[in-house]
Design a protein around this motif. Structure first.
Motif, PDB file in Angstrom:
ATOM      1  N   LEU A 143       3.815 -13.124  -5.018  1.00 54.57           N
ATOM      2  CA  LEU A 143       2.916 -12.295  -5.810  1.00 54.57           C
ATOM      3  C   LEU A 143       1.457 -12.587  -5.453  1.00 54.57           C
ATOM      4  N   ASP A 144       1.113 -13.868  -5.351  1.00 53.37           N
ATOM      5  CA  ASP A 144      -0.256 -14.248  -5.000  1.00 53.37           C
ATOM      6  C   ASP A 144      -0.632 -13.729  -3.616  1.00 53.37           C
ATOM      7  N   GLU A 145       0.283 -13.879  -2.677  1.00 55.86           N
ATOM      8  CA  GLU A 145       0.031 -13.417  -1.311  1.00 55.86           C
ATOM      9  C   GLU A 145      -0.168 -11.908  -1.268  1.00 55.86           C
ATOM     10  N   THR A 146       0.688 -11.188  -1.993  1.00 53.30           N
ATOM     11  CA  THR A 146       0.626  -9.723  -1.968  1.00 53.30           C
ATOM     12  C   THR A 146      -0.637  -9.215  -2.621  1.00 53.30           C
ATOM     13  N   ARG A 147      -1.030  -9.819  -3.727  1.00 56.84           N
ATOM     14  CA  ARG A 147      -2.271  -9.392  -4.386  1.00 56.84           C
ATOM     15  C   ARG A 147      -3.480  -9.595  -3.483  1.00 56.84           C
ATOM     16  N   THR A 148      -3.499 -10.701  -2.757  1.00 56.90           N
ATOM     17  CA  THR A 148      -4.597 -10.957  -1.815  1.00 56.90           C
ATOM     18  C   THR A 148      -4.607  -9.913  -0.708  1.00 56.90           C
ATOM     19  N   LEU A 149      -3.427  -9.576  -0.223  1.00 55.22           N
ATOM     20  CA  LEU A 149      -3.298  -8.625   0.877  1.00 55.22           C
ATOM     21  C   LEU A 149      -3.774  -7.232   0.473  1.00 55.22           C
ATOM     22  N   VAL A 150      -3.325  -6.735  -0.687  1.00 55.15           N
ATOM     23  CA  VAL A 150      -3.648  -5.361  -1.070  1.00 55.15           C
ATOM     24  C   VAL A 150      -5.073  -5.223  -1.591  1.00 55.15           C
ATOM     25  N   ALA A 151      -5.703  -6.339  -1.939  1.00 60.14           N
ATOM     26  CA  ALA A 151      -7.081  -6.283  -2.441  1.00 60.14           C
ATOM     27  C   ALA A 151      -8.073  -5.868  -1.363  1.00 60.14           C
ATOM     28  N   ARG A 152      -7.634  -5.846  -0.113  1.00 62.53           N
ATOM     29  CA  ARG A 152      -8.532  -5.531   0.995  1.00 62.53           C
ATOM     30  C   ARG A 152      -8.817  -4.037   1.137  1.00 62.53           C
ATOM     31  N   ARG A 153      -8.120  -3.192   0.384  1.00 65.00           N
ATOM     32  CA  ARG A 153      -8.300  -1.751   0.530  1.00 65.00           C
ATOM     33  C   ARG A 153      -8.210  -1.077  -0.842  1.00 65.00           C
ATOM     34  N   PRO A 154      -8.771   0.121  -0.962  1.00 64.87           N
ATOM     35  CA  PRO A 154      -8.669   0.836  -2.232  1.00 64.87           C
ATOM     36  C   PRO A 154      -7.207   1.144  -2.537  1.00 64.87           C
ATOM     37  N   PRO A 155      -6.813   1.076  -3.807  1.00 65.60           N
ATOM     38  CA  PRO A 155      -5.419   1.368  -4.139  1.00 65.60           C
ATOM     39  C   PRO A 155      -5.084   2.842  -3.939  1.00 65.60           C
TER      40      PRO A 155
ATOM     41  N   CYS B 194       1.256  -4.179  -6.002  1.00 67.07           N
ATOM     42  CA  CYS B 194       1.614  -3.751  -4.651  1.00 67.07           C
ATOM     43  C   CYS B 194       0.602  -2.787  -4.035  1.00 67.07           C
ATOM     44  N   GLY B 195      -0.552  -2.595  -4.697  1.00 63.69           N
ATOM     45  CA  GLY B 195      -1.604  -1.794  -4.103  1.00 63.69           C
ATOM     46  C   GLY B 195      -1.633  -0.348  -4.513  1.00 63.69           C
ATOM     47  N   ALA B 196      -1.102  -0.043  -5.715  1.00 67.47           N
ATOM     48  CA  ALA B 196      -1.090   1.331  -6.201  1.00 67.47           C
ATOM     49  C   ALA B 196      -1.806   1.426  -7.537  1.00 67.47           C
ATOM     50  N   ALA B 197      -2.457   2.571  -7.766  1.00 70.63           N
ATOM     51  CA  ALA B 197      -3.101   2.849  -9.041  1.00 70.63           C
ATOM     52  C   ALA B 197      -2.325   3.954  -9.741  1.00 70.63           C
ATOM     53  N   ASN B 198      -1.754   3.655 -10.866  1.00 70.71           N
ATOM     54  CA  ASN B 198      -1.003   4.610 -11.662  1.00 70.71           C
ATOM     55  C   ASN B 198      -1.951   5.708 -12.164  1.00 70.71           C
ATOM     56  N   VAL B 199      -1.688   6.957 -11.802  1.00 69.77           N
ATOM     57  CA  VAL B 199      -2.616   8.034 -12.166  1.00 69.77           C
ATOM     58  C   VAL B 199      -2.604   8.346 -13.658  1.00 69.77           C
ATOM     59  N   PHE B 200      -1.599   7.856 -14.378  1.00 70.86           N
ATOM     60  CA  PHE B 200      -1.568   8.050 -15.831  1.00 70.86           C
ATOM     61  C   PHE B 200      -1.768   6.728 -16.573  1.00 70.86           C
ATOM     62  N   ALA B 201      -2.527   5.837 -15.978  1.00 71.94           N
ATOM     63  CA  ALA B 201      -2.803   4.547 -16.616  1.00 71.94           C
ATOM     64  C   ALA B 201      -3.557   4.706 -17.929  1.00 71.94           C
ATOM     65  N   ASP B 202      -4.268   5.816 -18.080  1.00 75.23           N
ATOM     66  CA  ASP B 202      -5.064   6.017 -19.292  1.00 75.23           C
ATOM     67  C   ASP B 202      -4.291   6.740 -20.396  1.00 75.23           C
TER      68      ASP B 202
ATOM     69  N   PHE C 135       2.470   2.301   0.246  1.00 77.37           N
ATOM     70  CA  PHE C 135       1.187   2.831  -0.207  1.00 77.37           C
ATOM     71  C   PHE C 135       0.107   2.761   0.880  1.00 77.37           C
ATOM     72  N   ALA C 136       0.203   1.779   1.772  1.00 79.36           N
ATOM     73  CA  ALA C 136      -0.736   1.638   2.880  1.00 79.36           C
ATOM     74  C   ALA C 136       0.051   1.118   4.072  1.00 79.36           C
ATOM     75  N   PRO C 137       0.536   2.004   4.950  1.00 79.66           N
ATOM     76  CA  PRO C 137       1.417   1.584   6.056  1.00 79.66           C
ATOM     77  C   PRO C 137       0.884   0.439   6.895  1.00 79.66           C
ATOM     78  N   SER C 138      -0.414   0.285   6.997  1.00 83.33           N
ATOM     79  CA  SER C 138      -0.965  -0.797   7.828  1.00 83.33           C
ATOM     80  C   SER C 138      -0.707  -2.167   7.248  1.00 83.33           C
ATOM     81  N   VAL C 139      -0.335  -2.241   5.965  1.00 82.33           N
ATOM     82  CA  VAL C 139      -0.135  -3.540   5.314  1.00 82.33           C
ATOM     83  C   VAL C 139       0.969  -4.339   5.997  1.00 82.33           C
ATOM     84  N   ALA C 140       2.022  -3.673   6.431  1.00 87.00           N
ATOM     85  CA  ALA C 140       3.156  -4.376   7.037  1.00 87.00           C
ATOM     86  C   ALA C 140       2.716  -5.231   8.225  1.00 87.00           C
ATOM     87  N   ALA C 141       1.780  -4.713   9.014  1.00 83.06           N
ATOM     88  CA  ALA C 141       1.323  -5.446  10.205  1.00 83.06           C
ATOM     89  C   ALA C 141       0.418  -6.603   9.828  1.00 83.06           C
TER      90      ALA C 141
END
Length: 262
Positions: free
Chosen positions: A126-138, A166-174, A252-258
């Protein structure tokens, strides 16, 4: 003393208990508990999450019943407790909450070592993934859980938190509700980048992708990013969280895998 006879009323918890080495202790499960299949053959089925056969559960003489606030019915839990049956109730609403729940169940079932190892592994991922996805807009994501009417998820849900991790923003979060009903026009107005149609609790199929065909200017529709997905990584608490953290960021961001460390 560790319980020797357990009834699980949640499919994801049933899978977790088997992962913790408790398959032999499981004497009762729901009709929806199917994983891991090889460990559940011949187990007594006690009905569904919302309509279990309480007398059948009592006849199994369990040391412990495990239920969930969201999946099961409070009155059923109270009835079982009134009969002197121990019931442990879970309610994880975040990825961190699910990890804490694993440790808690380890304590309740006498499997602290296995549960702790799993929880530690999930925390690190979880810590690793949060660090990884923080590099780009969700990516803006619409996640459906039902059709006719379409129902989605608000911010106070486990699925919402897994998406965020995992790098996604729920469009109905509000949304003011945890599981709001929405129209397709409302979905289109939120302009999701990705639309996810899982196979549970509603079993979305390829034909349902056509529901969105009238909204060609919505990014998810325009770019062909409407995905039929396995719902378990998004909603099952336990080992499936590892699947989510390993596979979903690339959805959500195909480049993440690499970019993920080997």
């Amino acid at each position: 003393m560790s319980p020797a006879r357990i009834v699980s009323l949640i499919p994801s918890t049933t899978e977790l208990l088997c992962h913790l080495g408790l398959a032999d202790a499981l004497v009762g499960i729901t009709v929806y508990c199917r994983e891991p299949a090889e460990s559940l053959r011949g187990k007594t089925r006690v009905g569904g999450e919302k309509n279990p056969d309480l007398e059948r559960i009592r006849a199994l003489a369990p040391d412990l019943v495990i239920a969930n606030v969201e999946e099961n019915v409070r009155e059923h839990v109270e009835t079982l407790r009134g009969w002197g049956i121990a019931v442990h109730v879970t309610y994880p609403r975040t990825a961190m909450g699910a990890i804490a729940m694993i440790r808690e169940l380890g304590q309740v079932t006498g499997t602290e070592a296995r549960a702790g190892a799993l929880a530690d592994e999930l925390q690190a991922r979880l810590d690793e993934t949060r660090t990884l996805v923080a590099r780009r807009p969700p990516a803006r994501v619409f996640y459906a859980i039902w059709r006719e009417p379409y129902i989605t998820i608000g911010a106070d849900t486990y699925i919402h938190d897994v998406l965020a991790a995992c790098g996604a923003a729920n469009v109905f979060a509000d949304a003011g509700e945890r599981y709001p009903a929405v129209t397709l026009d409302e979905v289109a107005a939120r302009r999701p980048d990705v639309i996810l149609l899982p196979d549970e609790p509603f079993r979305f199929r390829r034909a349902h992708v056509a529901d969105f065909s009238a909204y060609a200017d919505v990014p998810a529709v325009r770019d062909g990013r409407i995905h039929l997905v396995d719902g378990k990584p998004f909603s099952w608490h336990g080992p499936r969280l590892a699947d989510a953290l390993r596979t979903l960021p690339a959805l959500f961001a195909p480049s993440v895998a690499a970019e993920r460390p080997r």
